[in-house]
Design a protein around this motif. Sequence first.
Motif, PDB file in Angstrom:
ATOM      1  N   GLN A 147      16.608 -19.644 -27.792  1.00 10.31           N
ATOM      2  CA  GLN A 147      15.156 -19.465 -27.750  1.00 10.31           C
ATOM      3  C   GLN A 147      14.413 -20.800 -27.865  1.00 10.31           C
ATOM      4  O   GLN A 147      13.535 -21.103 -27.059  1.00 10.31           O
ATOM      5  CB  GLN A 147      14.710 -18.508 -28.862  1.00 10.31           C
ATOM      6  CG  GLN A 147      14.993 -17.044 -28.583  1.00 10.31           C
ATOM      7  CD  GLN A 147      14.028 -16.456 -27.563  1.00 10.31           C
ATOM      8  OE1 GLN A 147      12.878 -16.865 -27.437  1.00 10.31           O
ATOM      9  NE2 GLN A 147      14.510 -15.467 -26.818  1.00 10.31           N
ATOM     10  N   LYS A 148      14.765 -21.613 -28.859  1.00  8.16           N
ATOM     11  CA  LYS A 148      14.050 -22.876 -29.077  1.00  8.16           C
ATOM     12  C   LYS A 148      14.215 -23.823 -27.896  1.00  8.16           C
ATOM     13  O   LYS A 148      13.260 -24.486 -27.475  1.00  8.16           O
ATOM     14  CB  LYS A 148      14.515 -23.555 -30.362  1.00  8.16           C
ATOM     15  CG  LYS A 148      13.734 -24.831 -30.692  1.00  8.16           C
ATOM     16  CD  LYS A 148      14.195 -25.475 -31.986  1.00  8.16           C
ATOM     17  CE  LYS A 148      13.321 -26.683 -32.333  1.00  8.16           C
ATOM     18  NZ  LYS A 148      13.227 -27.682 -31.263  1.00  8.16           N
ATOM     19  N   LYS A 149      15.423 -23.881 -27.361  1.00  9.40           N
ATOM     20  CA  LYS A 149      15.698 -24.767 -26.233  1.00  9.40           C
ATOM     21  C   LYS A 149      14.747 -24.496 -25.077  1.00  9.40           C
ATOM     22  O   LYS A 149      14.072 -25.402 -24.566  1.00  9.40           O
ATOM     23  CB  LYS A 149      17.148 -24.583 -25.777  1.00  9.40           C
ATOM     24  CG  LYS A 149      17.462 -25.227 -24.429  1.00  9.40           C
ATOM     25  CD  LYS A 149      18.833 -24.798 -23.915  1.00  9.40           C
ATOM     26  CE  LYS A 149      19.059 -25.240 -22.487  1.00  9.40           C
ATOM     27  NZ  LYS A 149      20.365 -24.778 -21.957  1.00  9.40           N
ATOM     28  N   TRP A 150      14.649 -23.230 -24.656  1.00  9.10           N
ATOM     29  CA  TRP A 150      13.821 -22.902 -23.503  1.00  9.10           C
ATOM     30  C   TRP A 150      12.334 -22.926 -23.840  1.00  9.10           C
ATOM     31  O   TRP A 150      11.508 -23.253 -22.985  1.00  9.10           O
ATOM     32  CB  TRP A 150      14.227 -21.542 -22.922  1.00  9.10           C
ATOM     33  CG  TRP A 150      15.620 -21.569 -22.355  1.00  9.10           C
ATOM     34  CD1 TRP A 150      16.716 -20.908 -22.808  1.00  9.10           C
ATOM     35  CD2 TRP A 150      16.055 -22.339 -21.225  1.00  9.10           C
ATOM     36  NE1 TRP A 150      17.812 -21.204 -22.036  1.00  9.10           N
ATOM     37  CE2 TRP A 150      17.436 -22.083 -21.055  1.00  9.10           C
ATOM     38  CE3 TRP A 150      15.422 -23.209 -20.340  1.00  9.10           C
ATOM     39  CZ2 TRP A 150      18.187 -22.664 -20.031  1.00  9.10           C
ATOM     40  CZ3 TRP A 150      16.162 -23.798 -19.323  1.00  9.10           C
ATOM     41  CH2 TRP A 150      17.525 -23.519 -19.177  1.00  9.10           C
ATOM     42  N   MET A 151      12.000 -22.626 -25.089  1.00  6.57           N
ATOM     43  CA  MET A 151      10.598 -22.716 -25.491  1.00  6.57           C
ATOM     44  C   MET A 151      10.125 -24.163 -25.431  1.00  6.57           C
ATOM     45  O   MET A 151       9.023 -24.450 -24.938  1.00  6.57           O
ATOM     46  CB  MET A 151      10.407 -22.137 -26.901  1.00  6.57           C
ATOM     47  CG  MET A 151       8.943 -21.917 -27.258  1.00  6.57           C
ATOM     48  SD  MET A 151       8.716 -21.094 -28.855  1.00  6.57           S
ATOM     49  CE  MET A 151       9.494 -19.510 -28.558  1.00  6.57           C
ATOM     50  N   ILE A 160       9.525 -25.143 -21.786  1.00  8.03           N
ATOM     51  CA  ILE A 160       8.308 -24.567 -21.220  1.00  8.03           C
ATOM     52  C   ILE A 160       7.065 -25.234 -21.785  1.00  8.03           C
ATOM     53  O   ILE A 160       6.114 -25.547 -21.050  1.00  8.03           O
ATOM     54  CB  ILE A 160       8.276 -23.038 -21.444  1.00  8.03           C
ATOM     55  CG1 ILE A 160       9.352 -22.375 -20.571  1.00  8.03           C
ATOM     56  CG2 ILE A 160       6.897 -22.456 -21.133  1.00  8.03           C
ATOM     57  CD1 ILE A 160       9.543 -20.895 -20.825  1.00  8.03           C
ATOM     58  N   PHE A 161       7.042 -25.507 -23.083  1.00  6.72           N
ATOM     59  CA  PHE A 161       5.876 -26.154 -23.690  1.00  6.72           C
ATOM     60  C   PHE A 161       5.723 -27.597 -23.194  1.00  6.72           C
ATOM     61  O   PHE A 161       4.606 -28.096 -23.057  1.00  6.72           O
ATOM     62  CB  PHE A 161       5.974 -26.122 -25.216  1.00  6.72           C
ATOM     63  CG  PHE A 161       5.339 -24.904 -25.827  1.00  6.72           C
ATOM     64  CD1 PHE A 161       4.147 -24.999 -26.523  1.00  6.72           C
ATOM     65  CD2 PHE A 161       5.915 -23.650 -25.674  1.00  6.72           C
ATOM     66  CE1 PHE A 161       3.542 -23.875 -27.076  1.00  6.72           C
ATOM     67  CE2 PHE A 161       5.326 -22.520 -26.222  1.00  6.72           C
ATOM     68  CZ  PHE A 161       4.134 -22.628 -26.923  1.00  6.72           C
ATOM     69  N   GLU A 162       6.824 -28.252 -22.896  1.00  8.86           N
ATOM     70  CA  GLU A 162       6.748 -29.611 -22.359  1.00  8.86           C
ATOM     71  C   GLU A 162       6.200 -29.593 -20.929  1.00  8.86           C
ATOM     72  O   GLU A 162       5.396 -30.449 -20.555  1.00  8.86           O
ATOM     73  CB  GLU A 162       8.135 -30.256 -22.378  1.00  8.86           C
ATOM     74  CG  GLU A 162       8.133 -31.702 -21.892  1.00  8.86           C
ATOM     75  CD  GLU A 162       9.504 -32.345 -21.940  1.00  8.86           C
ATOM     76  OE1 GLU A 162       9.686 -33.393 -21.284  1.00  8.86           O
ATOM     77  OE2 GLU A 162      10.395 -31.822 -22.635  1.00  8.86           O
ATOM     78  N   GLU A 163       6.611 -28.608 -20.136  1.00  8.51           N
ATOM     79  CA  GLU A 163       6.151 -28.521 -18.750  1.00  8.51           C
ATOM     80  C   GLU A 163       4.732 -27.986 -18.631  1.00  8.51           C
ATOM     81  O   GLU A 163       4.040 -28.257 -17.645  1.00  8.51           O
ATOM     82  CB  GLU A 163       7.102 -27.612 -17.951  1.00  8.51           C
ATOM     83  CG  GLU A 163       8.482 -28.207 -17.757  1.00  8.51           C
ATOM     84  CD  GLU A 163       9.422 -27.286 -16.994  1.00  8.51           C
ATOM     85  OE1 GLU A 163      10.503 -27.741 -16.598  1.00  8.51           O
ATOM     86  OE2 GLU A 163       9.069 -26.099 -16.789  1.00  8.51           O
ATOM     87  N   GLN A 164       4.293 -27.235 -19.624  1.00  7.71           N
ATOM     88  CA  GLN A 164       2.957 -26.622 -19.609  1.00  7.71           C
ATOM     89  C   GLN A 164       2.178 -27.081 -20.843  1.00  7.71           C
ATOM     90  O   GLN A 164       2.072 -26.348 -21.833  1.00  7.71           O
ATOM     91  CB  GLN A 164       3.075 -25.083 -19.601  1.00  7.71           C
ATOM     92  CG  GLN A 164       3.921 -24.512 -18.494  1.00  7.71           C
ATOM     93  CD  GLN A 164       3.225 -24.608 -17.144  1.00  7.71           C
ATOM     94  OE1 GLN A 164       2.033 -24.828 -17.063  1.00  7.71           O
ATOM     95  NE2 GLN A 164       3.986 -24.442 -16.072  1.00  7.71           N
ATOM     96  N   PRO A 165       1.612 -28.288 -20.817  1.00  5.96           N
ATOM     97  CA  PRO A 165       0.952 -28.853 -22.014  1.00  5.96           C
ATOM     98  C   PRO A 165      -0.189 -27.991 -22.565  1.00  5.96           C
ATOM     99  O   PRO A 165      -0.469 -28.052 -23.766  1.00  5.96           O
ATOM    100  CB  PRO A 165       0.414 -30.197 -21.505  1.00  5.96           C
ATOM    101  CG  PRO A 165       1.269 -30.537 -20.329  1.00  5.96           C
ATOM    102  CD  PRO A 165       1.619 -29.230 -19.696  1.00  5.96           C
ATOM    103  N   TYR A 166      -0.847 -27.190 -21.725  1.00  6.34           N
ATOM    104  CA  TYR A 166      -1.956 -26.367 -22.201  1.00  6.34           C
ATOM    105  C   TYR A 166      -1.513 -25.376 -23.276  1.00  6.34           C
ATOM    106  O   TYR A 166      -2.318 -24.917 -24.102  1.00  6.34           O
ATOM    107  CB  TYR A 166      -2.594 -25.599 -21.035  1.00  6.34           C
ATOM    108  CG  TYR A 166      -1.834 -24.367 -20.613  1.00  6.34           C
ATOM    109  CD1 TYR A 166      -2.115 -23.115 -21.159  1.00  6.34           C
ATOM    110  CD2 TYR A 166      -0.803 -24.445 -19.679  1.00  6.34           C
ATOM    111  CE1 TYR A 166      -1.408 -21.991 -20.784  1.00  6.34           C
ATOM    112  CE2 TYR A 166      -0.095 -23.322 -19.299  1.00  6.34           C
ATOM    113  CZ  TYR A 166      -0.403 -22.097 -19.855  1.00  6.34           C
ATOM    114  OH  TYR A 166       0.301 -20.988 -19.491  1.00  6.34           O
ATOM    115  N   LEU A 167      -0.208 -25.025 -23.283  1.00  5.46           N
ATOM    116  CA  LEU A 167       0.280 -24.053 -24.257  1.00  5.46           C
ATOM    117  C   LEU A 167       0.125 -24.539 -25.689  1.00  5.46           C
ATOM    118  O   LEU A 167      -0.029 -23.729 -26.609  1.00  5.46           O
ATOM    119  CB  LEU A 167       1.754 -23.733 -23.983  1.00  5.46           C
ATOM    120  CG  LEU A 167       2.035 -22.829 -22.790  1.00  5.46           C
ATOM    121  CD1 LEU A 167       3.530 -22.764 -22.511  1.00  5.46           C
ATOM    122  CD2 LEU A 167       1.461 -21.431 -23.004  1.00  5.46           C
TER     123      LEU A 167
END
Length: 203
Positions: free
Chosen positions: A88-92, A95-102
């Motif tokens: 879970q942490k790995k993929w989260m 995704i947060f790195e690729e989508q900074p708005y998150l």
Amino acid sequence: MDLVTCLKKMKLVGVLAFATVDSEGAPQIRNISAIHYESDALYFFTARGKNFCKELMEDGRVQILAYTKYKEMIRLSGKAYAVPENEQKKWMDVIFEEQPYLANVYPGDTREIGIIFCIDKAEVEYFNLGVNPIFRETYILGNVSVKEKGYYITESCIGCGKCMKHCPQKCIEKGTTFVIQQEHCLHCGNCYENCPVKAVIRK
């Protein structure tokens, strides 16, 4: 066109429509952009408290739709599952790195309410209305079988040509038994409705 190109186009569109079915059988749809693409899977983020998450956990079936400015429709139909806890942490983080708005939506530790789902088995349909004749094809993500769709002309064909006359894309070839070019078929049903001997079947 191929699966890899379809996934690239979906990534370029960015915000995709995700459709699920709720516990009462009603369709639900929402836009999702917190997505990471691998060559063999899609990973996406949502919060555990959302109805979207509940629907995915209870059923898992999902359709994803992308539509480009070139009149291309890409529809992915598959089943989503929560990735194992140890991933879970790995993929989260990805995704947060690729989508900074998150980071603004879920700052700091609040991202821990999130859950990552994966789709690694799906049917991907590509449909381009921006070319003449139109073009459609289906691709496979993972180990799934494609369900035949559309219209087919059987051996009951008498060669009258009415199907060809009524085809808006002119994608029916003349022969002893007429043949529909499936990659150019709209699935509109004109051939089916106008065949005098019911030689056209729908799958």
